[in-house]
Design a protein around this motif. Sequence first.
Motif, mmCIF file in Angstrom:
data_model
loop_
_atom_site.group_PDB
_atom_site.id
_atom_site.type_symbol
_atom_site.label_atom_id
_atom_site.label_comp_id
_atom_site.label_asym_id
_atom_site.label_seq_id
_atom_site.Cartn_x
_atom_site.Cartn_y
_atom_site.Cartn_z
ATOM 1 N N PRO A 2 31.112 39.706 41.095
ATOM 2 C CA PRO A 2 30.923 38.434 40.391
ATOM 3 C C PRO A 2 31.757 37.320 41.021
ATOM 4 N N TYR A 3 31.219 36.100 40.951
ATOM 5 C CA TYR A 3 31.907 34.968 41.575
ATOM 6 C C TYR A 3 33.283 34.725 40.973
ATOM 7 N N GLN A 8 39.211 34.544 41.813
ATOM 8 C CA GLN A 8 40.569 35.006 41.524
ATOM 9 C C GLN A 8 41.218 35.645 42.746
ATOM 10 N N ILE A 9 40.443 36.435 43.479
ATOM 11 C CA ILE A 9 40.977 37.089 44.679
ATOM 12 C C ILE A 9 41.397 36.052 45.712
ATOM 13 N N VAL A 15 43.768 30.209 48.376
ATOM 14 C CA VAL A 15 42.528 29.514 48.733
ATOM 15 C C VAL A 15 41.761 29.194 47.458
ATOM 16 N N HIS A 16 41.454 27.936 47.258
ATOM 17 C CA HIS A 16 40.749 27.516 46.041
ATOM 18 C C HIS A 16 39.252 27.454 46.324
#
Length: 282
Positions: A2-3, A8-9, A15-16
């Motif tokens: 899931p996106y 979160q990862i 990295v946003h």
Amino acid sequence: MPYYRQEQINARAGVHTPRSTLAAWGGQTGAQLLPLYDAHRAFVLGSRVIHADETPIGLLDPGGGKTKKAYMWAYARGAFEDMPGVVYDFCEGRGGKYPHEFLKGWTGTLVVDAYAGYDATMSLEGRKTANCLAHARRKFDELVKANASTVATQAIGRIAWLYRIEADARDLSCEQRLQVRQERSKPLWEEMHAWLRLERTRVPDGSAIAKAIDYSLGRKNWLFIGSQLAGERAAVVMSLLQSAKLHGHDPFAYLKDVLTRLPTQLNSRIEELLPHRWQRAG
């Protein structure tokens, strides 16, 4: 994946990547791959034997904040084809009109479970059905694991004999495999059919073993998809990546190379990028 989990990862690495951005990238990728998907679909349906199945998937209901049930249909080339391949088709329902439309123009043998939705699809000339033994075996296996039926144990044993014959015949030619099945499997099938009919008379209607026997004798990691278009594009990407894996390719390497070359690839040479023909550039 899931996106929101990808978001979160990536955030843990500083990295946003908002999930809306990830979804947009996924949609753009699916759109870019559409010409390749169409060519891949033609390749898969070039097989005279197709294995088909469908699985439910949540589809976001706009405005409702909930999901409704949709389906991802899978169509794979025959198990004995030299070149494997699978193509997915996202649909809002499970009705027979979906495989009927997807398989338009195709003739051959469709290997499926006992779902009645395939009946209309197989009513056309040049098509026939071969029911899937694995689906039938599963119902007996569940009873064996629950230690709920001695009949189920016997059924599993009989099916094992048939599997052993298939293992012996796997490397033979189509003609030789048919001969082995006629000589060794057919008598076992006929014996098993008679045995199932007899056992059916000995078990109560409505019981789990009765349902398993009836099924054999005859028919008696994502969260959801955001929209119909998103489902269709997911099917495009899944078709190519899963087929790439079937050919031993690294999915990321395949996708990166294809997306790099696709904008300048001539339409007349689009098939060079299909999973079964792909060679890494350079």
